[in-house]
Design a protein around this motif. Structure first.
Motif, PDB file in Angstrom:
ATOM      1  N   PRO A 135       0.832  -1.214   0.000  1.00 25.95           N
ATOM      2  CA  PRO A 135       0.000   0.000   0.000  1.00 25.95           C
ATOM      3  C   PRO A 135       0.860   1.255   0.000  1.00 25.95           C
ATOM      4  CG  PRO A 135       0.064  -0.984   2.178  1.00 25.95           C
ATOM      5  CD  PRO A 135       0.742  -1.958   1.257  1.00 25.95           C
ATOM      6  N   TYR A 136       0.280   2.355  -0.466  1.00 23.28           N
ATOM      7  CA  TYR A 136       1.013   3.611  -0.516  1.00 23.28           C
ATOM      8  C   TYR A 136       1.060   4.293   0.849  1.00 23.28           C
ATOM      9  CZ  TYR A 136       0.797   3.096  -5.561  1.00 23.28           C
ATOM     10  OH  TYR A 136       0.939   2.624  -6.831  1.00 23.28           O
ATOM     11  N   PHE A 137       0.086   3.988   1.697  1.00 21.65           N
ATOM     12  CA  PHE A 137       0.123   4.533   3.047  1.00 21.65           C
ATOM     13  C   PHE A 137      -0.430   3.497   4.010  1.00 21.65           C
ATOM     14  CE2 PHE A 137      -4.107   5.677   1.568  1.00 21.65           C
ATOM     15  CZ  PHE A 137      -4.910   5.460   2.677  1.00 21.65           C
ATOM     16  N   PHE A 138      -0.226   3.749   5.290  1.00 20.98           N
ATOM     17  CA  PHE A 138      -0.610   2.788   6.313  1.00 20.98           C
ATOM     18  C   PHE A 138      -1.494   3.476   7.343  1.00 20.98           C
ATOM     19  CE2 PHE A 138       0.074   0.544  10.327  1.00 20.98           C
ATOM     20  CZ  PHE A 138      -0.128  -0.773   9.942  1.00 20.98           C
ATOM     21  N   SER A 139      -2.543   2.798   7.776  1.00 22.42           N
ATOM     22  CA  SER A 139      -3.431   3.338   8.804  1.00 22.42           C
ATOM     23  C   SER A 139      -3.113   2.687  10.146  1.00 22.42           C
ATOM     24  CB  SER A 139      -4.901   3.082   8.447  1.00 22.42           C
ATOM     25  OG  SER A 139      -5.254   3.780   7.272  1.00 22.42           O
ATOM     26  N   ALA A 140      -2.968   3.501  11.175  1.00 21.15           N
ATOM     27  CA  ALA A 140      -2.659   2.999  12.515  1.00 21.15           C
ATOM     28  C   ALA A 140      -3.737   3.465  13.488  1.00 21.15           C
ATOM     29  CB  ALA A 140      -1.293   3.508  12.969  1.00 21.15           C
ATOM     30  N   LEU A 141      -4.284   2.525  14.254  1.00 24.35           N
ATOM     31  CA  LEU A 141      -5.282   2.838  15.277  1.00 24.35           C
ATOM     32  C   LEU A 141      -4.615   2.686  16.637  1.00 24.35           C
ATOM     33  CD1 LEU A 141      -8.327   0.873  13.792  1.00 24.35           C
ATOM     34  CD2 LEU A 141      -7.702   3.273  13.437  1.00 24.35           C
ATOM     35  N   ASP A 142      -4.424   3.790  17.325  1.00 17.06           N
ATOM     36  CA  ASP A 142      -3.669   3.783  18.578  1.00 17.06           C
ATOM     37  C   ASP A 142      -4.561   3.591  19.804  1.00 17.06           C
ATOM     38  OD1 ASP A 142      -1.393   4.206  17.152  1.00 17.06           O
ATOM     39  OD2 ASP A 142      -0.726   5.935  18.323  1.00 17.06           O
ATOM     40  N   GLU A 143      -4.006   2.898  20.782  1.00 13.34           N
ATOM     41  CA  GLU A 143      -4.601   2.848  22.114  1.00 13.34           C
ATOM     42  C   GLU A 143      -3.853   3.869  22.966  1.00 13.34           C
ATOM     43  OE1 GLU A 143      -7.160   1.175  23.113  1.00 13.34           O
ATOM     44  OE2 GLU A 143      -7.475  -0.034  21.303  1.00 13.34           O
ATOM     45  N   ASP A 144      -4.585   4.753  23.613  1.00 17.02           N
ATOM     46  CA  ASP A 144      -3.949   5.851  24.335  1.00 17.02           C
ATOM     47  C   ASP A 144      -4.244   5.804  25.824  1.00 17.02           C
ATOM     48  OD1 ASP A 144      -2.836   7.697  22.110  1.00 17.02           O
ATOM     49  OD2 ASP A 144      -4.866   7.231  21.445  1.00 17.02           O
ATOM     50  N   ASP A 145      -3.358   6.417  26.575  1.00 14.44           N
ATOM     51  CA  ASP A 145      -3.586   6.622  27.996  1.00 14.44           C
ATOM     52  C   ASP A 145      -4.718   7.642  28.137  1.00 14.44           C
ATOM     53  OD1 ASP A 145      -3.598   7.344  30.641  1.00 14.44           O
ATOM     54  OD2 ASP A 145      -1.444   7.688  30.796  1.00 14.44           O
ATOM     55  N   PRO A 146      -5.888   7.237  28.667  1.00 13.68           N
ATOM     56  CA  PRO A 146      -7.040   8.160  28.749  1.00 13.68           C
ATOM     57  C   PRO A 146      -6.720   9.474  29.453  1.00 13.68           C
ATOM     58  CG  PRO A 146      -7.700   5.924  29.308  1.00 13.68           C
ATOM     59  CD  PRO A 146      -6.200   5.915  29.231  1.00 13.68           C
ATOM     60  N   SER A 147      -5.808   9.433  30.426  1.00 11.03           N
ATOM     61  CA  SER A 147      -5.486  10.652  31.173  1.00 11.03           C
ATOM     62  C   SER A 147      -4.808  11.693  30.291  1.00 11.03           C
ATOM     63  CB  SER A 147      -4.587  10.318  32.368  1.00 11.03           C
ATOM     64  OG  SER A 147      -3.315   9.858  31.935  1.00 11.03           O
ATOM     65  N   LYS A 148      -4.160  11.238  29.202  1.00 15.07           N
ATOM     66  CA  LYS A 148      -3.457  12.163  28.315  1.00 15.07           C
ATOM     67  C   LYS A 148      -4.408  12.910  27.382  1.00 15.07           C
ATOM     68  CE  LYS A 148       0.723  10.940  29.661  1.00 15.07           C
ATOM     69  NZ  LYS A 148       1.619  11.883  30.371  1.00 15.07           N
ATOM     70  N   LEU A 149      -5.619  12.362  27.209  1.00 11.28           N
ATOM     71  CA  LEU A 149      -6.597  12.981  26.318  1.00 11.28           C
ATOM     72  C   LEU A 149      -7.829  13.464  27.074  1.00 11.28           C
ATOM     73  CD1 LEU A 149      -6.426  10.383  23.391  1.00 11.28           C
ATOM     74  CD2 LEU A 149      -5.428  12.673  23.413  1.00 11.28           C
ATOM     75  N   ASP A 150      -7.715  13.520  28.389  1.00  8.71           N
ATOM     76  CA  ASP A 150      -8.846  13.911  29.224  1.00  8.71           C
ATOM     77  C   ASP A 150      -9.207  15.382  29.005  1.00  8.71           C
ATOM     78  OD1 ASP A 150     -10.494  12.821  31.670  1.00  8.71           O
ATOM     79  OD2 ASP A 150      -9.932  14.884  32.170  1.00  8.71           O
ATOM     80  N   LYS A 151     -10.494  15.688  29.149  1.00  9.15           N
ATOM     81  CA  LYS A 151     -10.962  17.059  28.938  1.00  9.15           C
ATOM     82  C   LYS A 151     -10.380  18.033  29.955  1.00  9.15           C
ATOM     83  CE  LYS A 151     -15.329  15.787  26.727  1.00  9.15           C
ATOM     84  NZ  LYS A 151     -16.817  15.859  26.795  1.00  9.15           N
ATOM     85  N   SER A 152      -9.884  17.504  31.062  1.00  5.78           N
ATOM     86  CA  SER A 152      -9.291  18.377  32.079  1.00  5.78           C
ATOM     87  C   SER A 152      -7.906  18.877  31.673  1.00  5.78           C
ATOM     88  CB  SER A 152      -9.186  17.634  33.417  1.00  5.78           C
ATOM     89  OG  SER A 152      -8.321  16.511  33.307  1.00  5.78           O
TER      90      SER A 152
END
Length: 285
Positions: free
Chosen positions: A1-18
């Motif tokens: 493929p010409y590009f690759f798709s990556a689905l990441d698992e993240d630390d929820p605290s790093k993306l928290d609304k706070s």
């Protein structure tokens, strides 16, 4: 493929609304840059990376293209998704079910030797990444305000970078800014050299005079000079790529002794880049 798709698992605290905007921006930028290499394929043209909160970004392999091309790709995707989006709350389940039929999980088999090499590589990579600093600054002065004052936003950004470096180190250094030459067929980039006599004079004036009118005049000259350099670079009037091509032909193709200009101290100094910068403008950035 010409590009690759990556689905990441993240630390929820790093993306928290706070989290503050700065904290979110630094974490997200770090993820797209280098924080996670376990599911990246850097030999592809680019990696399209989706974080667990739906934030989408791209990591580009630079040899095939530049920021302008990738930004155009992103803008077109956004426009198409908003104008002709196929997925919504009413058809999500049916689309999700149909895609599951064509997705096959690949199971990799590793022997102990390969597993050990993998762990060693992971450790070495993480040690390297731990030394990378990602800092985001979001200013309060936007381009519209600068344009009202007849000042080039890019010129002011470059000037701010120079002022910051001068304040820290009390010297001016070789600075690189890329400029797209996509107006030409097969055009890539040319170099803008933002450090000029005008920027040096203005920055030094900040500690030598309190004459505000003089400083305004000097600031205006900085903007005008930078706009001139942008125009020259974008229209094929720059010198960096030209000299590099001649150097390549002489040294690699013809295997000749280099012209003295390439061993000249000023030329070597200007090509020892201390500040490397680039600008792309989009409402999505």
């Amino acid at each position: 493929p010409y590009f690759f798709s990556a689905l990441d698992e993240d630390d929820p605290s790093k993306l928290d609304k706070s989290c503050t905007k700065k904290q979110l921006a630094e974490y997200v930028s770090g993820k797209y840059l280098c924080y996670n290499a376990s599911n990246r394929w850097y030999d592809k043209s680019f990696n399209m990376i989706m974080l667990s909160d739906g934030t989408l970004g791209l990591h580009c392999e630079h040899s095939w293209g530049d920021g302008v091309a990738l930004l155009r790709f992103c803008n077109d995707i956004d426009k198409d998704a908003n104008e002709h989006g196929k997925m919504n709350s009413t058809n999500y389940e049916s689309i999700n079910a149909s895609t599951n039929d064509c997705i096959e999980k690949l199971e990799f088999q590793f022997d102990d030797k390969l597993k050990n090499e993998f762990e060693t590589s992971r450790k070495n990579y993480n040690d390297f990444v731990s030394k990378v600093n990602v800092n985001i600054y979001q200013g309060v002065i936007g381009k519209n305000l600068l344009k009202k004052a007849s000042l080039s936003p890019d010129a002011m950004m470059q000037l701010a970078i120079q002022m910051a470096y001068y304040k820290l180190h009390k010297r001016f250094v070789s600075t690189y800014e890329s400029c797209s030459t996509a107006v030409y067929r097969h055009g890539r980039t040319e170099t803008i050299r933002p450090v000029t006599h005008e920027t040096k004079t203005f920055i030094e004036s900040l500690t030598k005079t309190k004459d505000e009118q003089l400083q305004k005049d000097l600031l205006k000259k900085c903007s005008e000079k930078h706009q001139q350099l942008i125009k020259e670079a974008a229209t094929g009037q720059g010198f960096d790529r030209h000299l590099f091509a001649l150097k390549y032909l002489q040294e690699i193709e013809n295997r000749e002794k280099l012209h003295p200009i390439y061993t000249d101290k000023p030329y070597q100094s200007i090509n020892h880049t201390i500040l490397s910068t680039s600008t792309v403008a989009s409402k999505h950035i």
